[in-house]
Design an enzyme around this catalytic site. Sequence first.
Site, mmCIF file in Angstrom:
data_model
loop_
_atom_site.group_PDB
_atom_site.id
_atom_site.type_symbol
_atom_site.label_atom_id
_atom_site.label_comp_id
_atom_site.label_asym_id
_atom_site.label_seq_id
_atom_site.Cartn_x
_atom_site.Cartn_y
_atom_site.Cartn_z
ATOM 1 N N THR A 1 0.835 -1.202 0.000
ATOM 2 C CA THR A 1 0.000 0.000 0.000
ATOM 3 C C THR A 1 0.869 1.251 0.000
ATOM 4 O O THR A 1 0.581 2.235 -0.697
ATOM 5 C CB THR A 1 -0.944 0.004 1.216
ATOM 6 O OG1 THR A 1 -1.713 -1.191 1.219
ATOM 7 C CG2 THR A 1 -1.876 1.198 1.175
ATOM 8 N N ASP B 1 -5.010 -2.649 -7.279
ATOM 9 C CA ASP B 1 -4.545 -3.287 -6.034
ATOM 10 C C ASP B 1 -5.202 -4.666 -5.888
ATOM 11 O O ASP B 1 -6.263 -4.917 -6.460
ATOM 12 C CB ASP B 1 -4.911 -2.396 -4.849
ATOM 13 C CG ASP B 1 -4.238 -2.833 -3.558
ATOM 14 O OD1 ASP B 1 -3.270 -3.613 -3.622
ATOM 15 O OD2 ASP B 1 -4.683 -2.379 -2.486
ATOM 16 N N GLU B 2 -4.575 -5.553 -5.120
ATOM 17 C CA GLU B 2 -5.101 -6.914 -4.884
ATOM 18 C C GLU B 2 -5.465 -7.582 -6.218
ATOM 19 O O GLU B 2 -6.533 -8.180 -6.374
ATOM 20 C CB GLU B 2 -6.323 -6.874 -3.949
ATOM 21 C CG GLU B 2 -6.069 -6.246 -2.598
ATOM 22 C CD GLU B 2 -5.226 -7.112 -1.668
ATOM 23 O OE1 GLU B 2 -4.753 -8.183 -2.110
ATOM 24 O OE2 GLU B 2 -5.033 -6.724 -0.507
ATOM 25 N N GLN C 1 -1.555 -15.375 -2.243
ATOM 26 C CA GLN C 1 -2.674 -14.989 -1.382
ATOM 27 C C GLN C 1 -4.006 -14.989 -2.129
ATOM 28 O O GLN C 1 -4.961 -14.324 -1.721
ATOM 29 C CB GLN C 1 -2.416 -13.608 -0.771
ATOM 30 C CG GLN C 1 -1.200 -13.580 0.154
ATOM 31 C CD GLN C 1 -1.060 -12.265 0.891
ATOM 32 O OE1 GLN C 1 -1.862 -11.913 1.747
ATOM 33 N NE2 GLN C 1 -0.025 -11.519 0.559
#
Length: 725
Positions: free
Chosen positions: A33, A219-220, A250
Amino acid sequence: MIDISTLNRNQKESVLCDDKYLRIVAGAGSGKTRVLTMRIVHLIEDKGVPGYRILAITFTNKAANEMKDRIRRMIPDETSQPWISTIHSLCVRILREDIQTMGWPRNFTVMDADDQKTVLKEAYKKLNIDAQRYPYGSLLDYISNNKTAEISVEYAYTLAGSFSGEKTKAQVYEYYMKRQNELLALDFDDLILCVVRMFRKYPEVLAKWQNRYRYIHVDEFQDIDQIQYTLIKQLAGTENSLYVVGDPDQTIYTWRGADVNIIMNFTKDFPSARTITLNENYRSTEHILNGANAVIRNNKNRLEKDLFTSRKGKEKITHYSSAGEQYEAEWIAAKIRSIHQSGADYRSIAVLYRSNYLSRSLEKALLDARIPYIIYGGIRFYERQEVKDALCYLRMTVTADDLAFQRIINRPKRGIGNKSLDAIAEAASEEGCTMFEVCTKKEILGGKTGKKLKEFTDLVQKWQKEAEEKKYPVFELFERIMEESGYRAMLDEQNETDRLENIKELIEDVKEFSENNPDSSLEEYLQLVSLYGDRDETLGSDFVQLMTVHSAKGLEFDTVFVSDLNEGIFPNERAMNEGRRGLEEERRLAYVAFTRARNKLYLTEAGGYSYMLQRVRTRSRFIDEIDPECIEHLGATANDFENGQERKLSNILFADRNASFFDRLEQKGVPEFKKGEQVVHDKFGEGIVIRSENGYVDVAFGYPHGVKKLLAGHPTLKRKADLKN
């Protein structure tokens, strides 16, 4: 020039790199982040890119708000702010401007989950559909899957063929789509699908948005699905910069569409893309990190990366193996109590588990130890709908009170509506008895409904008789009630897997109670359970957090317990049945669980027979995959990892009875109780040992307790001779 002096080499490269396409593989706790926000600030401050040209897509509103706050602290000027939002919020913005090209007004309604359910209720009423046979959740999944696969209503009818159940679903789908058009409403699936279709159909609209956002950040990225990826590629086009951040290790949401191959194959879709790996972890100690690395390394479908950390830390990962589920939970509670007494806040501690049903024994142990806790993102075990239903069925065999009767008379459906219940209640009031009693005395309802009511009351009377005669052990009676009532079949038919698991776990709870208290009654069990259901949520703002591993994604704690690491539980049996793909997702889930811990990680498992698995519990392979240098093994049935021989429970029970509970569980060398020896139990009083084997003792206590099988080293059991001394 922004200050990057605090960043490591790979982080600096990720912030400053000018490549058009970038894939940042960011390991757990690697500061992704921070890198992402500094990258955006670098573009604005150092490269002169206007903020409105920059787009950042996040996975949650929480993540979006965190990024916005960080950027505002670095760039206070509001006119320079980029657009940061979830993908759904982005789609709402696009549609508010351009949905008119699709023939819809800009003031369309966005349907939330409650709105969707309201439409389904309308459909069910109009089409005379049973909500118990077709749960709202399963129908919404059906509609969502059809939309995502771009299956029209007409094609849904074709796919349904002659199957009546599928035809019913198609009818609901048709009503839902028609009602949406009437309401000018879009649900969450529509938001993305509508934008994708609009961009395909109207190139000029796509070109407008491609020109607006020249720098796209995601993101992610490991959590996106194919439809979301299609939208991202549309916005990127051939001219814009695309910067994606994620960690294939993940990817734990494949059950809701996430596809690990999207991030894995990014360089195939964008051949000139550059990959930078953030592999320095700032969260966990060396032992925790190396242990997690050792586990995830067993996955084949992954990008090779090994996290490292400068946080040495002296404590290894602790693996505790217990004799049974109850002892596992008690050990965790005792350890938490000790950690708290040493000065740690309860809020710095989390207990993670694979599935919600596993909270049951943990909750009981924490309540007994008066440790405040909350279920993060969930409901307490004894407060879950299906658990309450099942307990009311048990109450019918004991008290048959009106509240229990009214709750379960129509679960599953027996055609007894509110008017019928009112008639029964009125008759009961006139007779001065319970609603159940009046149904057994006289015929209140006629026709088919009356017949169904008679069948129900006959069943309850049969269960009452079996309970009174103790024809079956309590848990076996409970199991028969769940089968004969049709409740279990109802959940099975509705494919309510999680609710079925909770029912199985409740049966396990009753079984455990029966074995520990063989002479006790069903009424005693219900009284005991009521104590757990009536406690306050917390004792203040400082509480231990219990949650599934999925809920723990993105969180971190000083101390983490991961419970129930048994084959079939974690890794999950259903996932393993999917083959390598399912097992690798379970391993990624374990990796996420282990890396939530900053300073200390405990892994626990239980021995004994599992009703859920229908077999004896065995240790999870994930424990065996951890590097021996990173882990210490304690407990009742833990292997002696040094010589490969199994240690018996009797060889590892505790000698020092003044030590705390968990310390005694970890110590070795207590001599076994001898046959004929006198003992004293905190609850059952004085007794005589009639058998001692493998760390368990059979003790004959006075009336009304009788013979009990107990763990020899449990703190509630003491030698009478020791007390005299």
